[in-house]
Design a protein around this motif. Structure first.
Motif, PDB file in Angstrom:
ATOM      1  N   ALA A  47     149.537  -0.174  17.899  1.00 28.94           N
ATOM      2  CA  ALA A  47     148.992   0.506  16.728  1.00 28.94           C
ATOM      3  C   ALA A  47     150.112   0.932  15.801  1.00 28.94           C
ATOM      4  O   ALA A  47     151.254   1.151  16.222  1.00 28.94           O
ATOM      5  CB  ALA A  47     148.182   1.725  17.147  1.00 28.94           C
ATOM      6  N   LEU A  48     149.755   1.043  14.542  1.00 32.84           N
ATOM      7  CA  LEU A  48     150.659   1.617  13.551  1.00 32.84           C
ATOM      8  C   LEU A  48     150.470   3.125  13.567  1.00 32.84           C
ATOM      9  O   LEU A  48     149.364   3.633  13.331  1.00 32.84           O
ATOM     10  CB  LEU A  48     150.351   1.073  12.161  1.00 32.84           C
ATOM     11  N   SER A  49     151.511   3.865  13.872  1.00 37.79           N
ATOM     12  CA  SER A  49     151.460   5.328  13.870  1.00 37.79           C
ATOM     13  C   SER A  49     151.828   5.843  12.483  1.00 37.79           C
ATOM     14  O   SER A  49     152.835   5.419  11.898  1.00 37.79           O
ATOM     15  CB  SER A  49     152.434   5.892  14.908  1.00 37.79           C
ATOM     16  N   ILE A  50     150.986   6.732  11.961  1.00 39.23           N
ATOM     17  CA  ILE A  50     151.245   7.396  10.677  1.00 39.23           C
ATOM     18  C   ILE A  50     151.306   8.892  10.964  1.00 39.23           C
ATOM     19  O   ILE A  50     150.297   9.606  10.871  1.00 39.23           O
ATOM     20  CB  ILE A  50     150.164   7.077   9.625  1.00 39.23           C
ATOM     21  N   PRO A  51     152.468   9.407  11.358  1.00 41.39           N
ATOM     22  CA  PRO A  51     152.553  10.793  11.844  1.00 41.39           C
ATOM     23  C   PRO A  51     152.241  11.840  10.795  1.00 41.39           C
ATOM     24  O   PRO A  51     151.883  12.969  11.135  1.00 41.39           O
ATOM     25  CB  PRO A  51     154.003  10.901  12.336  1.00 41.39           C
ATOM     26  N   GLY A  52     152.361  11.500   9.511  1.00 38.75           N
ATOM     27  CA  GLY A  52     152.120  12.487   8.460  1.00 38.75           C
ATOM     28  C   GLY A  52     150.663  12.722   8.130  1.00 38.75           C
ATOM     29  O   GLY A  52     150.331  13.653   7.387  1.00 38.75           O
ATOM     30  N   GLU A  53     149.756  11.908   8.666  1.00 38.96           N
ATOM     31  CA  GLU A  53     148.328  12.107   8.390  1.00 38.96           C
ATOM     32  C   GLU A  53     147.852  13.388   9.081  1.00 38.96           C
ATOM     33  O   GLU A  53     148.353  13.766  10.149  1.00 38.96           O
ATOM     34  CB  GLU A  53     147.516  10.911   8.885  1.00 38.96           C
ATOM     35  N   ALA A  54     146.879  14.044   8.477  1.00 42.71           N
ATOM     36  CA  ALA A  54     146.410  15.328   8.997  1.00 42.71           C
ATOM     37  C   ALA A  54     144.931  15.489   8.698  1.00 42.71           C
ATOM     38  O   ALA A  54     144.334  14.667   7.984  1.00 42.71           O
ATOM     39  CB  ALA A  54     147.211  16.467   8.374  1.00 42.71           C
ATOM     40  N   ILE A  55     144.342  16.541   9.237  1.00 44.48           N
ATOM     41  CA  ILE A  55     142.959  16.884   8.912  1.00 44.48           C
ATOM     42  C   ILE A  55     142.924  18.324   8.408  1.00 44.48           C
ATOM     43  O   ILE A  55     143.761  19.154   8.779  1.00 44.48           O
ATOM     44  CB  ILE A  55     142.016  16.723  10.115  1.00 44.48           C
ATOM     45  N   CYS A  56     141.966  18.604   7.536  1.00 46.28           N
ATOM     46  CA  CYS A  56     141.796  19.965   7.035  1.00 46.28           C
ATOM     47  C   CYS A  56     140.319  20.211   6.785  1.00 46.28           C
ATOM     48  O   CYS A  56     139.481  19.318   6.949  1.00 46.28           O
ATOM     49  CB  CYS A  56     142.625  20.199   5.774  1.00 46.28           C
ATOM     50  N   ASP A  57     140.001  21.414   6.381  1.00 44.90           N
ATOM     51  CA  ASP A  57     138.629  21.770   6.018  1.00 44.90           C
ATOM     52  C   ASP A  57     138.462  21.586   4.510  1.00 44.90           C
ATOM     53  O   ASP A  57     138.998  22.377   3.727  1.00 44.90           O
ATOM     54  CB  ASP A  57     138.341  23.215   6.412  1.00 44.90           C
ATOM     55  N   PRO A  58     137.740  20.543   4.067  1.00 42.66           N
ATOM     56  CA  PRO A  58     137.593  20.320   2.623  1.00 42.66           C
ATOM     57  C   PRO A  58     136.800  21.417   1.931  1.00 42.66           C
ATOM     58  O   PRO A  58     136.988  21.652   0.735  1.00 42.66           O
ATOM     59  CB  PRO A  58     136.865  18.971   2.545  1.00 42.66           C
ATOM     60  N   PHE A  59     135.896  22.092   2.677  1.00 41.92           N
ATOM     61  CA  PHE A  59     135.146  23.197   2.080  1.00 41.92           C
ATOM     62  C   PHE A  59     136.101  24.311   1.655  1.00 41.92           C
ATOM     63  O   PHE A  59     136.052  24.806   0.528  1.00 41.92           O
ATOM     64  CB  PHE A  59     134.133  23.784   3.076  1.00 41.92           C
ATOM     65  N   THR A  60     136.970  24.700   2.594  1.00 40.00           N
ATOM     66  CA  THR A  60     137.904  25.792   2.304  1.00 40.00           C
ATOM     67  C   THR A  60     138.884  25.392   1.215  1.00 40.00           C
ATOM     68  O   THR A  60     139.220  26.211   0.343  1.00 40.00           O
ATOM     69  CB  THR A  60     138.673  26.198   3.575  1.00 40.00           C
ATOM     70  N   ALA A  61     139.354  24.156   1.246  1.00 38.82           N
ATOM     71  CA  ALA A  61     140.315  23.708   0.233  1.00 38.82           C
ATOM     72  C   ALA A  61     139.724  23.857  -1.165  1.00 38.82           C
ATOM     73  O   ALA A  61     140.341  24.437  -2.065  1.00 38.82           O
ATOM     74  CB  ALA A  61     140.722  22.265   0.500  1.00 38.82           C
ATOM     75  N   THR A  62     138.507  23.346  -1.358  1.00 36.63           N
ATOM     76  CA  THR A  62     137.872  23.405  -2.676  1.00 36.63           C
ATOM     77  C   THR A  62     137.603  24.841  -3.092  1.00 36.63           C
ATOM     78  O   THR A  62     137.886  25.250  -4.226  1.00 36.63           O
ATOM     79  CB  THR A  62     136.552  22.611  -2.649  1.00 36.63           C
ATOM     80  N   ARG A  63     137.051  25.619  -2.161  1.00 39.39           N
ATOM     81  CA  ARG A  63     136.724  27.002  -2.493  1.00 39.39           C
ATOM     82  C   ARG A  63     137.979  27.829  -2.772  1.00 39.39           C
ATOM     83  O   ARG A  63     138.004  28.654  -3.692  1.00 39.39           O
ATOM     84  CB  ARG A  63     135.926  27.630  -1.355  1.00 39.39           C
ATOM     85  N   SER A  64     139.038  27.622  -1.987  1.00 40.16           N
ATOM     86  CA  SER A  64     140.255  28.413  -2.168  1.00 40.16           C
ATOM     87  C   SER A  64     140.925  28.111  -3.503  1.00 40.16           C
ATOM     88  O   SER A  64     141.489  29.011  -4.137  1.00 40.16           O
ATOM     89  CB  SER A  64     141.226  28.160  -1.014  1.00 40.16           C
TER      90      SER A  64
END
Length: 467
Positions: free
Chosen positions: A141-158
């Motif tokens: 597999a190709l590893s992409i270590p910089g990828e991440a997950i977040c809460d899009p609800f909080t991002a937009t609201r914040s």
């Protein structure tokens, strides 16, 4: 009726529009955001994978790649300042055949290098050590270590909350019906009859950005809706990273990803359609998701689903982001054609839009009193005590009332969900919705008219501080 005046009006309350509003709120300018729904985060921003992409696979030299590159440098500070739930889990693009391995080696590794994104090749054992549920057919597999997950609800609201705390006005529940040009710039006419005179407009209206563009006679691009269906499960899956397929020419394919608030997300589909409002799910769509995901995780079909949903992505006729002045008026700035990387690229998009506004003549003088960080508005200890309203997620009454006393309070059950996590559990709100309605009633909403989702006739405005 005398028209109000603003320096800049941002049209669209998704993650892109609110990111732009946040950026502009750091300067000495009078700004407002207009959104036809009664809350921010009502379109594609609430129905996506929640993945922060590095841009390793974006077309080199594209505007999308540039915005993603800028965003990589900004996200660490943003997650801290805006208190966005964020997990830097990394991603792996799975190869199960020599052909897929060749595609990765010949296309995606050079592409990532061109875009400045870190990647590396992992052998089969390395992949399975971190992600034991991945198919035994994996060869690497190709590893992409910089990828991440977040809460899009909080991002937009914040984004929106910080802007409001810095003095921006948020106009919800009343969309734009017309835009007229005058000597000052533009007159923006809203559904509720309100008229706002502004010198600059930023068009961040998502799938409707071409519709807004045509209000000033600009037909330089069109937006087509593409539906993406998802499945959410709370089954235990032996993966610690985002599991990606080798993409097709049409889409990134169906993936499996951890979710920051628990569980795993499977999807999306990529269904071109004509209707910009049709976000329904279908048996065929769910089958497509499962077919794609079981190639990565063989037992994906066995997962119990607690929710299925769909989002509509904006596919632009230009094939790239459109962030530039309109051909009809340089004071009208497009932030359009943001297909599937809007969350990931939102910090960089905001930077580019601010630069475009400056080129168009807007003076951006830093407001030395502007906040860059969401303050602790409430005592965290208070959130975990008292009556539990949502048993599935252990959400207390205090958490819901805190949201209702925030800078951008919810007016719908969906709005409460996106701020607190209530109704997101296994029962999907069957147990807690009556209690949430009672609380909303206590805060001034008619108990018989509390909407689950958006109603077009309800207009809300928040300006310059906590409401």
């Amino acid at each position: 009726m005398q028209s109000e005046r603003k320096d800049v009006i941002v049209i669209g309350g998704g993650v892109v529009g609110t990111a732009i509003l946040r950026k502009l709120s750091l300067y000495n300018v009078s700004i407002a955001l207009v959104e036809k729904q009664p809350d921010v985060c009502e379109g594609a921003s609430k129905a996506n994978s929640g993945i922060i992409h590095t841009g390793f696979d974006a077309p080199p030299n594209s505007l999308e790649a540039e915005c993603l590159r800028r965003s990589r440098d900004l996200w660490p500070d943003y997650t801290e300042q805006l208190k966005i739930p964020y997990i830097p889990c990394g991603a792996v693009m799975i190869a199960t055949t020599e052909e897929e391995k060749s595609i990765i080696e010949e296309k995606y590794i050079p592409n990532a290098e061109a875009n400045g994104a870190d990647v590396e090749w992992l052998d089969r054992n390395e992949v399975l050590e971190m992600n034991p549920s991945v198919t035994d057919e994996v060869i690497g597999a190709l590893s992409i270590p910089g990828e991440a997950i977040c809460d899009p609800f909080t991002a937009t609201r914040s984004y929106a909350e910080l802007a409001v705390l810095n003095g921006a006005e948020l106009i919800l529940g009343s969309g734009v019906t017309d835009i007229k040009e005058n000597d000052h710039g533009f007159i923006v006419i809203l559904e509720n009859g309100r008229e706002i005179v502004t010198k600059y407009i930023v068009n961040a209206a998502g799938v409707y950005s071409d519709h807004i563009s045509r209000m000033i006679g600009d037909t330089s691009f069109t937006i087509s809706p593409r539906k993406g269906q998802f499945v959410l499960t709370e089954e235990e899956i032996g993966i610690s990273q985002i599991i990606l397929p080798v993409p097709s020419a049409k889409s990134k394919g169906t993936l499996i990803s951890p979710v920051v608030f628990g569980g795993f997300l499977l999807g999306p589909t990529a269904e071109d359609q004509q209707d910009k409002e049709d976000n329904s799910t279908s048996t065929e769509g769910m089958e497509q998701v499962l077919n794609g995901c079981e190639k990565l995780i063989p037992h994906a079909r066995e997962f119990d689903s607690i929710r299925q949903f769909a989002g509509i992505r904006a596919v632009c006729s230009t094939g790239d982001y459109v962030i530039r002045p309109s051909e009809k008026n340089k004071q009208f700035i497009h932030a359009a054609g943001i297909r599937s990387t809007g969350l990931s690229a939102s910090p960089g998009i905001a930077e580019v839009v601010a630069e475009q506004l400056q080129k168009a003549g807007l003076t951006l003088e830093r407001n030395q009193e502007a906040q860059t960080e969401i303050p602790n508005l409430f005592d965290d200890a208070e959130e975990n005590v008292g009556e539990i309203v949502c048993l599935c997620r252990t959400i207390t009454r205090s958490e819901i009332t805190n949201a209702l006393e925030g800078p951008v309070p919810p007016s719908t059950i969906d709005g409460v969900k996106r701020r607190t996590g209530a109704t997101l559990g296994e029962c999907q709100g069957n147990c807690c919705i009556p209690k949430i309605i009672d609380i909303l009633h206590e805060y001034g909403l008619d108990q018989n008219e509390v909407p689950l989702k958006g109603l077009q006739h309800s207009t809300l405005a928040f300006k310059g501080g906590r409401s």
